[in-house]
Design a protein around this motif. Structure first.
Motif, PDB file in Angstrom:
ATOM      1  N   ARG A 130       0.817  -1.218   0.000  1.00  0.00           N
ATOM      2  CA  ARG A 130       0.000   0.000   0.000  1.00  0.00           C
ATOM      3  C   ARG A 130       0.850   1.267   0.000  1.00  0.00           C
ATOM      4  NH1 ARG A 130      -3.936  -2.718  -1.952  1.00  0.00           N
ATOM      5  NH2 ARG A 130      -4.855  -4.263  -0.549  1.00  0.00           N
ATOM      6  N   ALA A 131       2.153   1.131   0.147  1.00  0.00           N
ATOM      7  CA  ALA A 131       3.033   2.303   0.210  1.00  0.00           C
ATOM      8  C   ALA A 131       3.280   2.859  -1.188  1.00  0.00           C
ATOM      9  CB  ALA A 131       4.368   1.928   0.849  1.00  0.00           C
ATOM     10  N   PRO A 132       3.444   4.188  -1.311  1.00  0.00           N
ATOM     11  CA  PRO A 132       3.812   4.759  -2.613  1.00  0.00           C
ATOM     12  C   PRO A 132       5.166   4.204  -3.068  1.00  0.00           C
ATOM     13  CG  PRO A 132       3.106   6.472  -1.090  1.00  0.00           C
ATOM     14  CD  PRO A 132       3.283   5.223  -0.276  1.00  0.00           C
ATOM     15  N   GLY A 133       5.270   3.900  -4.345  1.00  0.00           N
ATOM     16  CA  GLY A 133       6.520   3.364  -4.860  1.00  0.00           C
ATOM     17  C   GLY A 133       7.705   4.272  -4.626  1.00  0.00           C
ATOM     18  N   GLY A 134       7.444   5.579  -4.581  1.00  0.00           N
ATOM     19  CA  GLY A 134       8.524   6.538  -4.439  1.00  0.00           C
ATOM     20  C   GLY A 134       9.203   6.541  -3.093  1.00  0.00           C
ATOM     21  N   VAL A 135       8.595   5.934  -2.066  1.00  0.00           N
ATOM     22  CA  VAL A 135       9.218   5.926  -0.735  1.00  0.00           C
ATOM     23  C   VAL A 135      10.037   4.666  -0.500  1.00  0.00           C
ATOM     24  CG1 VAL A 135       7.316   7.321   0.154  1.00  0.00           C
ATOM     25  CG2 VAL A 135       7.274   4.838   0.506  1.00  0.00           C
ATOM     26  N   LEU A 136      10.054   3.747  -1.440  1.00  0.00           N
ATOM     27  CA  LEU A 136      10.842   2.525  -1.296  1.00  0.00           C
ATOM     28  C   LEU A 136      12.331   2.822  -1.421  1.00  0.00           C
ATOM     29  CD1 LEU A 136       8.850  -0.047  -3.471  1.00  0.00           C
ATOM     30  CD2 LEU A 136       8.523   0.524  -1.059  1.00  0.00           C
ATOM     31  N   SER A 137      13.131   1.966  -0.816  1.00  0.00           N
ATOM     32  CA  SER A 137      14.581   2.063  -1.005  1.00  0.00           C
ATOM     33  C   SER A 137      14.937   1.709  -2.436  1.00  0.00           C
ATOM     34  CB  SER A 137      15.295   1.112  -0.047  1.00  0.00           C
ATOM     35  OG  SER A 137      15.060  -0.235  -0.428  1.00  0.00           O
ATOM     36  N   GLY A 138      16.175   1.992  -2.830  1.00  0.00           N
ATOM     37  CA  GLY A 138      16.601   1.673  -4.195  1.00  0.00           C
ATOM     38  C   GLY A 138      16.468   0.191  -4.508  1.00  0.00           C
ATOM     39  N   GLY A 139      16.846  -0.659  -3.543  1.00  0.00           N
ATOM     40  CA  GLY A 139      16.735  -2.095  -3.766  1.00  0.00           C
ATOM     41  C   GLY A 139      15.301  -2.551  -3.886  1.00  0.00           C
ATOM     42  N   GLN A 140      14.432  -1.986  -3.057  1.00  0.00           N
ATOM     43  CA  GLN A 140      13.019  -2.341  -3.124  1.00  0.00           C
ATOM     44  C   GLN A 140      12.392  -1.865  -4.424  1.00  0.00           C
ATOM     45  OE1 GLN A 140      11.634  -0.533   0.488  1.00  0.00           O
ATOM     46  NE2 GLN A 140      12.360  -2.201   1.785  1.00  0.00           N
ATOM     47  N   GLN A 141      12.823  -0.696  -4.909  1.00  0.00           N
ATOM     48  CA  GLN A 141      12.325  -0.216  -6.198  1.00  0.00           C
ATOM     49  C   GLN A 141      12.771  -1.137  -7.332  1.00  0.00           C
ATOM     50  OE1 GLN A 141      13.170   3.917  -6.913  1.00  0.00           O
ATOM     51  NE2 GLN A 141      11.938   4.614  -5.183  1.00  0.00           N
ATOM     52  N   GLN A 142      13.985  -1.680  -7.211  1.00  0.00           N
ATOM     53  CA  GLN A 142      14.441  -2.620  -8.239  1.00  0.00           C
ATOM     54  C   GLN A 142      13.597  -3.886  -8.206  1.00  0.00           C
ATOM     55  OE1 GLN A 142      17.151  -2.108 -10.716  1.00  0.00           O
ATOM     56  NE2 GLN A 142      15.661  -3.606 -11.434  1.00  0.00           N
ATOM     57  N   MET A 143      13.283  -4.364  -7.014  1.00  0.00           N
ATOM     58  CA  MET A 143      12.388  -5.508  -6.898  1.00  0.00           C
ATOM     59  C   MET A 143      11.034  -5.196  -7.528  1.00  0.00           C
ATOM     60  SD  MET A 143      13.033  -6.626  -2.941  1.00  0.00           S
ATOM     61  CE  MET A 143      14.674  -6.896  -2.288  1.00  0.00           C
ATOM     62  N   LEU A 144      10.538  -3.993  -7.284  1.00  0.00           N
ATOM     63  CA  LEU A 144       9.246  -3.593  -7.848  1.00  0.00           C
ATOM     64  C   LEU A 144       9.302  -3.556  -9.368  1.00  0.00           C
ATOM     65  CD1 LEU A 144       6.359  -2.619  -7.549  1.00  0.00           C
ATOM     66  CD2 LEU A 144       7.229  -0.307  -7.092  1.00  0.00           C
ATOM     67  N   ALA A 145      10.406  -3.052  -9.919  1.00  0.00           N
ATOM     68  CA  ALA A 145      10.545  -2.997 -11.380  1.00  0.00           C
ATOM     69  C   ALA A 145      10.557  -4.405 -11.980  1.00  0.00           C
ATOM     70  CB  ALA A 145      11.822  -2.243 -11.751  1.00  0.00           C
ATOM     71  N   ILE A 146      11.243  -5.326 -11.311  1.00  0.00           N
ATOM     72  CA  ILE A 146      11.263  -6.709 -11.789  1.00  0.00           C
ATOM     73  C   ILE A 146       9.882  -7.342 -11.630  1.00  0.00           C
ATOM     74  CG2 ILE A 146      12.224  -9.019 -11.369  1.00  0.00           C
ATOM     75  CD1 ILE A 146      14.844  -7.628 -10.538  1.00  0.00           C
ATOM     76  N   GLY A 147       9.250  -7.082 -10.479  1.00  0.00           N
ATOM     77  CA  GLY A 147       7.914  -7.617 -10.248  1.00  0.00           C
ATOM     78  C   GLY A 147       6.909  -7.096 -11.256  1.00  0.00           C
ATOM     79  N   ARG A 148       7.013  -5.825 -11.602  1.00  0.00           N
ATOM     80  CA  ARG A 148       6.122  -5.240 -12.605  1.00  0.00           C
ATOM     81  C   ARG A 148       6.266  -5.971 -13.943  1.00  0.00           C
ATOM     82  NH1 ARG A 148       7.545   0.806 -13.705  1.00  0.00           N
ATOM     83  NH2 ARG A 148       9.431  -0.261 -14.441  1.00  0.00           N
ATOM     84  N   ALA A 149       7.504  -6.276 -14.329  1.00  0.00           N
ATOM     85  CA  ALA A 149       7.720  -7.027 -15.567  1.00  0.00           C
ATOM     86  C   ALA A 149       7.164  -8.445 -15.458  1.00  0.00           C
ATOM     87  CB  ALA A 149       9.206  -7.062 -15.907  1.00  0.00           C
ATOM     88  N   MET A 150       7.303  -9.068 -14.294  1.00  0.00           N
ATOM     89  CA  MET A 150       6.759 -10.413 -14.085  1.00  0.00           C
ATOM     90  C   MET A 150       5.249 -10.436 -14.308  1.00  0.00           C
ATOM     91  SD  MET A 150       8.802 -11.612 -10.653  1.00  0.00           S
ATOM     92  CE  MET A 150       7.667 -12.981 -10.360  1.00  0.00           C
ATOM     93  N   MET A 151       4.575  -9.358 -13.931  1.00  0.00           N
ATOM     94  CA  MET A 151       3.120  -9.298 -14.088  1.00  0.00           C
ATOM     95  C   MET A 151       2.707  -9.348 -15.554  1.00  0.00           C
ATOM     96  SD  MET A 151       1.567  -9.230 -11.140  1.00  0.00           S
ATOM     97  CE  MET A 151      -0.048  -8.549 -11.581  1.00  0.00           C
ATOM     98  N   GLY A 152       3.619  -8.993 -16.454  1.00  0.00           N
ATOM     99  CA  GLY A 152       3.342  -9.051 -17.883  1.00  0.00           C
ATOM    100  C   GLY A 152       3.556 -10.415 -18.492  1.00  0.00           C
ATOM    101  N   ARG A 153       3.855 -11.408 -17.648  1.00  0.00           N
ATOM    102  CA  ARG A 153       4.063 -12.783 -18.102  1.00  0.00           C
ATOM    103  C   ARG A 153       5.115 -12.877 -19.214  1.00  0.00           C
ATOM    104  NH1 ARG A 153       2.715 -14.812 -13.766  1.00  0.00           N
ATOM    105  NH2 ARG A 153       0.711 -15.822 -13.441  1.00  0.00           N
ATOM    106  N   PRO A 154       6.353 -12.487 -18.917  1.00  0.00           N
ATOM    107  CA  PRO A 154       7.377 -12.501 -19.970  1.00  0.00           C
ATOM    108  C   PRO A 154       7.811 -13.907 -20.371  1.00  0.00           C
ATOM    109  CG  PRO A 154       8.370 -12.019 -17.843  1.00  0.00           C
ATOM    110  CD  PRO A 154       6.881 -12.025 -17.629  1.00  0.00           C
ATOM    111  N   LYS A 155       8.073 -14.058 -21.656  1.00  0.00           N
ATOM    112  CA  LYS A 155       8.773 -15.236 -22.151  1.00  0.00           C
ATOM    113  C   LYS A 155      10.274 -14.955 -22.138  1.00  0.00           C
ATOM    114  CE  LYS A 155       5.056 -16.285 -25.451  1.00  0.00           C
ATOM    115  NZ  LYS A 155       4.746 -16.406 -26.913  1.00  0.00           N
ATOM    116  N   LEU A 156      10.608 -13.688 -22.434  1.00  0.00           N
ATOM    117  CA  LEU A 156      11.999 -13.227 -22.418  1.00  0.00           C
ATOM    118  C   LEU A 156      12.042 -11.899 -21.673  1.00  0.00           C
ATOM    119  CD1 LEU A 156      14.990 -13.178 -23.298  1.00  0.00           C
ATOM    120  CD2 LEU A 156      14.243 -12.187 -25.471  1.00  0.00           C
ATOM    121  N   LEU A 157      12.962 -11.817 -20.725  1.00  0.00           N
ATOM    122  CA  LEU A 157      13.103 -10.620 -19.906  1.00  0.00           C
ATOM    123  C   LEU A 157      14.457  -9.981 -20.198  1.00  0.00           C
ATOM    124  CD1 LEU A 157      11.528  -9.127 -17.671  1.00  0.00           C
ATOM    125  CD2 LEU A 157      12.750 -10.537 -15.997  1.00  0.00           C
ATOM    126  N   LEU A 158      14.440  -8.678 -20.494  1.00  0.00           N
ATOM    127  CA  LEU A 158      15.665  -7.914 -20.694  1.00  0.00           C
ATOM    128  C   LEU A 158      15.915  -7.089 -19.436  1.00  0.00           C
ATOM    129  CD1 LEU A 158      15.022  -6.509 -24.310  1.00  0.00           C
ATOM    130  CD2 LEU A 158      15.945  -8.747 -23.647  1.00  0.00           C
TER     131      LEU A 158
END
Length: 243
Positions: A130-158
Motif C-alpha cells: 500500500r506504500a507509494p513506490g517513491g518511498v521505497l529504497s533503491g533495492g526495493q524499487q528494483q524488486m518492484l521494477a522486476i515484479g512489474r515485468a513479471m506481471m506481464g508474463r514474460p517469455k523473455l526478460l531484458l
C-alpha cells in the motif's frame, strides 16, 4: 527464442551499434557486458522497440519484430526492466504491479496469481504493497521494477543494470531473484555493470565494445580468460570457480 542478426543503430550520425548478432535460446540466461558507452543499453532498447534499428533484423519466436512498436513487442512476451527502474512513485506498490499486467493483454493471465508470485519472490513488496513506490529504497524499487515485468508474463526478460546503485547484500538478493526466474522457464538477457557476477550466474555471454561484438562464448570460460579478466573484470579479479 530471440535471434538478432546484423543489427545497426545510429544516433545523429553516431553509430551506436554496428552489425551486431546474438541469440537467446529458450530458458537461457545470457549476459551482455562491456565498458560504459559500448552500446549495451542501446542494444536492449533496439530489441524491445524503444529505439529503431537502422539495419538488421530482430526475430522473436520466429516473428520479425524489428519495426514493431514497443507495446506490441511487450504484448508478445518480450519485456524490459529498464535502467533506473522507472516506477511510478505516486502510485502504490500494488498499483505499479497491476499496471505491469497490461503487457499481458491478449495472453491468459490471472491477476491474483501474478501478484502472489511477485510477493512470494519479494516478500517485502507484500509488506509494503500500500506504500507509494517513491518511498521505497533503491533495492526495493528494483524488486518492484522486476515484479512489474513479471506481471506481464514474460517469455523473455531484458534486464538493464539490475544491481546499479545497490548495496552488495541487496545486489545479491536481486541476482538470486534473476536465477530463480530463469529456473521457472523465463529466458533472460542481462546487461550488468558487475561483469564478474553476471558471468557467474549466466550460461553464455557476449561482449560489446564501441557498438561492435568482440567476444562471445560460455560464461565460465570467458570468466577465466586472462584478457577478459584484464579488460572487464579487473586485474585483481579471480577467475570463476577458483577460491
Amino acid at each position: 527464442m530471440l535471434k538478432v542478426s546484423g543489427l545497426s543503430t545510429s544516433y545523429g550520425g553516431i553509430h551506436a551499434l554496428v552489425d551486431v548478432s546474438l541469440k537467446v535460446a529458450n530458458n537461457a540466461l545470457v549476459a551482455l557486458i562491456g565498458s560504459n558507452g559500448a552500446g549495451k543499453t542501446t542494444m536492449l532498447n533496439t530489441i524491445c522497440g524503444v529505439v529503431r534499428a537502422a539495419h538488421g533484423t530482430v526475430l522473436f519466436d520466429g516473428e520479425d519484430i524489428t519495426y514493431l512498436n514497443d507495446y506490441e513487442i511487450a504484448r508478445r512476451g518480450l519485456l524490459q526492466v529498464p535502467e533506473g527502474r522507472r516506477i511510478l512513485g505516486s502510485l502504490s506498490v500494488e498499483e505499479n504491479l497491476l499496471l505491469g499486467g497490461l503487457a499481458a493483454a491478449g495472453r491468459q493471465v490471472q491477476e491474483r496469481q501474478g501478484l502472489d508470485e511477485v510477493y512470494a519472490l519479494f516478500p517485502v513488496l507484500k509488506e509494503r504493497r500500500r506504500a507509494p513506490g517513491g518511498v521505497l529504497s533503491g533495492g526495493q524499487q528494483q524488486m518492484l521494477a522486476i515484479g512489474r515485468a513479471m506481471m506481464g508474463r514474460p517469455k523473455l526478460l531484458l534486464l538493464d543494470e539490475a544491481s546499479l546503485g545497490l548495496s552488495p547484500l541487496m545486489a545479491t538478493t536481486v541476482f538470486d531473484a534473476v536465477v530463480h526466474l530463469n529456473s521457472t522457464g523465463i529466458a533472460i538477457l542481462i546487461v550488468e555493470q558487475n561483469a564478474k557476477r553476471a558471468l557467474e550466474i549466466t550460461h553464455t555471454a557476449y561482449i560489446l565494445e564501441q557498438g561492435r561484438l568482440v567476444r562471445e562464448g560460455v560464461s565460465a570460460e570467458l570468466a577465466s580468460d586472462p584478457s577478459v579478466i584484464d579488460h572487464y573484470l579487473g586485474r585483481t579479479a579471480q577467475p570463476a570457480g577458483r577460491h
